[in-house]
Design an enzyme around this catalytic site. Structure first.
Site, PDB file in Angstrom:
ATOM      1  N   ASP A   1       0.830  -1.207   0.000  1.00 57.36           N
ATOM      2  CA  ASP A   1       0.000   0.000   0.000  1.00 57.36           C
ATOM      3  C   ASP A   1       0.865   1.258   0.000  1.00 57.36           C
ATOM      4  O   ASP A   1       1.967   1.270   0.558  1.00 57.36           O
ATOM      5  CB  ASP A   1      -0.937  -0.022   1.223  1.00 57.36           C
ATOM      6  CG  ASP A   1      -2.103   0.950   1.070  1.00 57.36           C
ATOM      7  OD1 ASP A   1      -2.396   1.351  -0.077  1.00 57.36           O
ATOM      8  OD2 ASP A   1      -2.707   1.316   2.088  1.00 57.36           O
TER       9      ASP A   1
ATOM     10  N   ASN B   1       1.169   3.422  -2.974  1.00 59.23           N
ATOM     11  CA  ASN B   1       1.617   3.869  -4.309  1.00 59.23           C
ATOM     12  C   ASN B   1       1.039   5.240  -4.670  1.00 59.23           C
ATOM     13  O   ASN B   1       1.732   6.102  -5.207  1.00 59.23           O
ATOM     14  CB  ASN B   1       1.167   2.874  -5.389  1.00 59.23           C
ATOM     15  CG  ASN B   1       1.807   1.522  -5.243  1.00 59.23           C
ATOM     16  OD1 ASN B   1       2.759   1.356  -4.480  1.00 59.23           O
ATOM     17  ND2 ASN B   1       1.294   0.548  -5.968  1.00 59.23           N
ATOM     18  N   GLY B   2      -0.244   5.415  -4.387  1.00 59.83           N
ATOM     19  CA  GLY B   2      -0.921   6.661  -4.751  1.00 59.83           C
ATOM     20  C   GLY B   2      -0.342   7.847  -3.988  1.00 59.83           C
ATOM     21  O   GLY B   2      -0.071   8.906  -4.583  1.00 59.83           O
ATOM     22  N   ARG B   3      -0.121   7.671  -2.687  1.00 56.53           N
ATOM     23  CA  ARG B   3       0.432   8.775  -1.887  1.00 56.53           C
ATOM     24  C   ARG B   3       1.858   9.103  -2.300  1.00 56.53           C
ATOM     25  O   ARG B   3       2.278  10.243  -2.311  1.00 56.53           O
ATOM     26  CB  ARG B   3       0.353   8.431  -0.388  1.00 56.53           C
ATOM     27  CG  ARG B   3      -1.035   8.707   0.197  1.00 56.53           C
ATOM     28  CD  ARG B   3      -1.248   8.002   1.499  1.00 56.53           C
ATOM     29  NE  ARG B   3      -1.474   6.579   1.263  1.00 56.53           N
ATOM     30  CZ  ARG B   3      -1.397   5.660   2.199  1.00 56.53           C
ATOM     31  NH1 ARG B   3      -1.081   5.999   3.429  1.00 56.53           N
ATOM     32  NH2 ARG B   3      -1.629   4.393   1.912  1.00 56.53           N
TER      33      ARG B   3
ATOM     34  N   THR C   1     -11.011  -6.808  -4.558  1.00 53.74           N
ATOM     35  CA  THR C   1     -12.357  -6.801  -5.155  1.00 53.74           C
ATOM     36  C   THR C   1     -12.995  -5.413  -4.989  1.00 53.74           C
ATOM     37  O   THR C   1     -13.941  -5.078  -5.697  1.00 53.74           O
ATOM     38  CB  THR C   1     -13.267  -7.872  -4.503  1.00 53.74           C
ATOM     39  OG1 THR C   1     -13.115  -7.804  -3.081  1.00 53.74           O
ATOM     40  CG2 THR C   1     -12.913  -9.268  -4.966  1.00 53.74           C
TER      41      THR C   1
ATOM     42  N   ASN D   1     -11.144  -2.543  -5.247  1.00 56.53           N
ATOM     43  CA  ASN D   1     -10.378  -1.540  -5.988  1.00 56.53           C
ATOM     44  C   ASN D   1     -11.035  -1.137  -7.318  1.00 56.53           C
ATOM     45  O   ASN D   1     -10.629  -0.145  -7.945  1.00 56.53           O
ATOM     46  CB  ASN D   1      -8.932  -2.010  -6.228  1.00 56.53           C
ATOM     47  CG  ASN D   1      -8.057  -1.949  -4.986  1.00 56.53           C
ATOM     48  OD1 ASN D   1      -7.158  -2.765  -4.811  1.00 56.53           O
ATOM     49  ND2 ASN D   1      -8.312  -0.974  -4.099  1.00 56.53           N
ATOM     50  N   TRP D   2     -12.077  -1.871  -7.745  1.00 54.33           N
ATOM     51  CA  TRP D   2     -12.832  -1.447  -8.944  1.00 54.33           C
ATOM     52  C   TRP D   2     -13.516  -0.117  -8.701  1.00 54.33           C
ATOM     53  O   TRP D   2     -13.974   0.538  -9.647  1.00 54.33           O
ATOM     54  CB  TRP D   2     -13.887  -2.498  -9.319  1.00 54.33           C
ATOM     55  CG  TRP D   2     -13.306  -3.829  -9.669  1.00 54.33           C
ATOM     56  CD1 TRP D   2     -13.310  -4.951  -8.891  1.00 54.33           C
ATOM     57  CD2 TRP D   2     -12.617  -4.202 -10.877  1.00 54.33           C
ATOM     58  NE1 TRP D   2     -12.673  -5.997  -9.535  1.00 54.33           N
ATOM     59  CE2 TRP D   2     -12.245  -5.555 -10.765  1.00 54.33           C
ATOM     60  CE3 TRP D   2     -12.280  -3.514 -12.055  1.00 54.33           C
ATOM     61  CZ2 TRP D   2     -11.555  -6.240 -11.767  1.00 54.33           C
ATOM     62  CZ3 TRP D   2     -11.595  -4.197 -13.052  1.00 54.33           C
ATOM     63  CH2 TRP D   2     -11.242  -5.542 -12.902  1.00 54.33           C
TER      64      TRP D   2
ATOM     65  N   ARG E   1     -12.184   2.535  -8.016  1.00 56.90           N
ATOM     66  CA  ARG E   1     -11.305   3.640  -8.436  1.00 56.90           C
ATOM     67  C   ARG E   1     -11.637   4.071  -9.861  1.00 56.90           C
ATOM     68  O   ARG E   1     -12.423   3.423 -10.544  1.00 56.90           O
ATOM     69  CB  ARG E   1      -9.858   3.167  -8.331  1.00 56.90           C
ATOM     70  CG  ARG E   1      -9.534   2.787  -6.903  1.00 56.90           C
ATOM     71  CD  ARG E   1      -8.088   2.453  -6.734  1.00 56.90           C
ATOM     72  NE  ARG E   1      -7.825   2.131  -5.327  1.00 56.90           N
ATOM     73  CZ  ARG E   1      -6.646   2.164  -4.777  1.00 56.90           C
ATOM     74  NH1 ARG E   1      -5.590   2.495  -5.496  1.00 56.90           N
ATOM     75  NH2 ARG E   1      -6.501   1.865  -3.503  1.00 56.90           N
TER      76      ARG E   1
ATOM     77  N   ARG F   1       2.301  -4.811   6.174  1.00 60.38           N
ATOM     78  CA  ARG F   1       1.541  -3.797   5.408  1.00 60.38           C
ATOM     79  C   ARG F   1       2.350  -2.510   5.367  1.00 60.38           C
ATOM     80  O   ARG F   1       2.699  -1.955   6.425  1.00 60.38           O
ATOM     81  CB  ARG F   1       0.158  -3.525   6.020  1.00 60.38           C
ATOM     82  CG  ARG F   1      -0.610  -2.502   5.156  1.00 60.38           C
ATOM     83  CD  ARG F   1      -2.049  -2.304   5.558  1.00 60.38           C
ATOM     84  NE  ARG F   1      -2.695  -1.411   4.581  1.00 60.38           N
ATOM     85  CZ  ARG F   1      -3.959  -1.486   4.186  1.00 60.38           C
ATOM     86  NH1 ARG F   1      -4.752  -2.403   4.695  1.00 60.38           N
ATOM     87  NH2 ARG F   1      -4.453  -0.644   3.303  1.00 60.38           N
TER      88      ARG F   1
ATOM     89  N   SER G   1      -7.946  -4.857   5.312  1.00 58.67           N
ATOM     90  CA  SER G   1      -8.592  -4.538   4.026  1.00 58.67           C
ATOM     91  C   SER G   1      -8.983  -5.783   3.215  1.00 58.67           C
ATOM     92  O   SER G   1      -8.724  -5.856   2.010  1.00 58.67           O
ATOM     93  CB  SER G   1      -7.693  -3.609   3.183  1.00 58.67           C
ATOM     94  OG  SER G   1      -7.455  -2.398   3.854  1.00 58.67           O
TER      95      SER G   1
HETATM   96  C1  IPE Z   1      -5.463  -2.737  -0.087  1.00 57.59           C
HETATM   97  O1  IPE Z   1      -5.160  -1.410  -0.218  1.00 57.59           O
HETATM   98  C2  IPE Z   1      -5.480  -3.388  -1.439  1.00 57.59           C
HETATM   99  C3  IPE Z   1      -4.178  -3.510  -2.095  1.00 57.59           C
HETATM  100  C4  IPE Z   1      -3.015  -3.151  -1.604  1.00 57.59           C
HETATM  101  C5  IPE Z   1      -4.207  -4.124  -3.405  1.00 57.59           C
HETATM  102  P1  IPE Z   1      -6.291  -0.281  -0.328  1.00 57.59           P
HETATM  103  O2  IPE Z   1      -5.570   0.998  -0.490  1.00 57.59           O
HETATM  104  O3  IPE Z   1      -7.274  -0.655  -1.367  1.00 57.59           O
HETATM  105  O4  IPE Z   1      -6.990  -0.399   1.099  1.00 57.59           O
HETATM  106  P2  IPE Z   1      -7.880   0.647   1.889  1.00 57.59           P
HETATM  107  O5  IPE Z   1      -8.954   1.111   0.934  1.00 57.59           O
HETATM  108  O6  IPE Z   1      -6.992   1.769   2.307  1.00 57.59           O
HETATM  109  O7  IPE Z   1      -8.405  -0.118   3.063  1.00 57.59           O
HETATM  110  C1  IPE Z   2      -1.746   0.174  -3.294  1.00 57.02           C
HETATM  111  O1  IPE Z   2      -1.498   1.530  -3.344  1.00 57.02           O
HETATM  112  C2  IPE Z   2      -1.994  -0.417  -4.650  1.00 57.02           C
HETATM  113  C3  IPE Z   2      -3.397  -0.746  -4.925  1.00 57.02           C
HETATM  114  C4  IPE Z   2      -4.365  -0.692  -4.061  1.00 57.02           C
HETATM  115  C5  IPE Z   2      -3.703  -1.180  -6.268  1.00 57.02           C
HETATM  116  P1  IPE Z   2      -2.688   2.602  -3.317  1.00 57.02           P
HETATM  117  O2  IPE Z   2      -3.033   2.928  -4.719  1.00 57.02           O
HETATM  118  O3  IPE Z   2      -3.788   2.141  -2.459  1.00 57.02           O
HETATM  119  O4  IPE Z   2      -1.924   3.817  -2.656  1.00 57.02           O
HETATM  120  P2  IPE Z   2      -2.541   4.867  -1.631  1.00 57.02           P
HETATM  121  O5  IPE Z   2      -3.091   4.100  -0.470  1.00 57.02           O
HETATM  122  O6  IPE Z   2      -3.614   5.623  -2.374  1.00 57.02           O
HETATM  123  O7  IPE Z   2      -1.378   5.709  -1.272  1.00 57.02           O
HETATM  124 MG    MG Z   3      -4.199   2.382  -0.466  1.00 62.08          MG
END
Ligand code: IPE
Ligand code: IPE
Ligand code: MG
Length: 245
Positions: free
Chosen positions: A19, A21-23, A65, A67-68, A70, A188, A196
């Site tokens: 977890d 990647n986005g941040r 399941t 993450n769709w 997004r 994590r 999650s």
């Molecule tokens: C969990 O991360 C799923 C994956 C790393 C693939 P999320 O970013 O989706 O989890 P939440 O939404 O913060 O609980």
């Molecule tokens: C985890 O990183 C990868 C996936 C859930 C696919 P995120 O994309 O959830 O990254 P944050 O939590 O937004 O930083």
């Molecule tokens: Mg995340």
């Protein structure tokens, strides 16, 4: 391993919720997809590192399941990245050292993606002395349990399973992770302290380790920190263990 014994030096099976990647991307004012690309590079590095230190099974959460939910761009970007990395594997120096597996509701995925998963699974099945890398994609712990329950119900309805014979061992075998020892250690990255919907059944007695490090920044040294902490734990599996035992 019997209850209460000191944990072995290196966990047999490590599970990782990758977890952050986005941040990571946001802090650099980059699109989220670039965070996922860095995350994929991290996965390659960490798989090699785990193999080198003797971890036998590495299971990673790549797409849930949920993450769709997004944006379509982000979802498409993640799928394209995964297919790209699978495609480069034939020329990858690591190709002999990894055995791939995919878990999750794969039947619901696009046929092309499923074919890529099947091809690399088949190609690497016979790799000897390899680390087993299980990628959880379109995976949810509840969904995994529900699909196994449906399988059991269908077998019972056809008279091929005696409901009285359904025990934890038989049921585990129907799960996607069937046949693989449960994770010893769950890591994590990315600050959150939650599961999650990952491996709900299999994590029953896993040791948990959380870090604020974002997945693209995660290094072999972070695996070392997690393992060092794991080695200090005493796993009891519900038993009472006397001092000094
Ligand atoms: C969990 O991360 C799923 C994956 C790393 C693939 P999320 O970013 O989706 O989890 P939440 O939404 O913060 O609980
Ligand atoms: C985890 O990183 C990868 C996936 C859930 C696919 P995120 O994309 O959830 O990254 P944050 O939590 O937004 O930083
Ligand atoms: Mg995340």
């Amino acid at each position: 391993m019997s209850a209460g014994t000191a944990v072995p030096k290196v966990p047999v099976h490590i599970a990782i919720i990758m977890d952050g990647n986005g941040r990571w991307a946001k802090r650099r004012a980059l699109p989220r997809t670039l965070g996922h690309r860095e995350g994929a590079e991290t996965l390659k590095r960490i798989t090699r590192y785990c193999k080198d230190i003797g971890v036998q099974y590495l299971t990673v959460y790549a797409f849930s399941t949920e993450n769709w939910r997004r944006s379509r761009d982000e979802v498409t970007g993640i799928i394209q990245l995964l297919r790209y990395y699978i495609g480069t594997f034939d020329t990858d120096p690591e190709r002999g050292s990894i055995r791939f597996r995919f878990v999750g509701n794969l039947e619901a995925l696009d046929a092309g993606l499923r074919a890529d998963f099947a091809a690399i699974t088949e190609k690497t099945r016979g790799n000897r002395d390899a680390i087993t890398l299980t990628i959880a994609f379109n995976y949810g712990g509840r969904d995994e349990i529900l699909r196994a329950a449906k399988k059991a119900a269908e077998l019972a309805a056809r008279g091929e399973l005696d409901p009285g014979a359904l025990d934890e061992t038989v049921f585990s075998g129907m799960l996607d992770m069937g046949g693989i020892p449960d994770p010893d250690l769950l890591i994590r990255s990315g600050s959150e302290r939650r599961i999650s919907n990952f491996l709900l059944w299999e994590l029953a007695y896993a040791e948990l380790w959380f870090t604020d490090v974002l997945w693209p920044d995660f290094k072999g040294g972070d695996i070392d920190l997690a393992i060092a902490d794991y080695q200090k734990r005493q796993r009891r599996f519900g038993a009472v263990v006397e001092e000094g035992e």
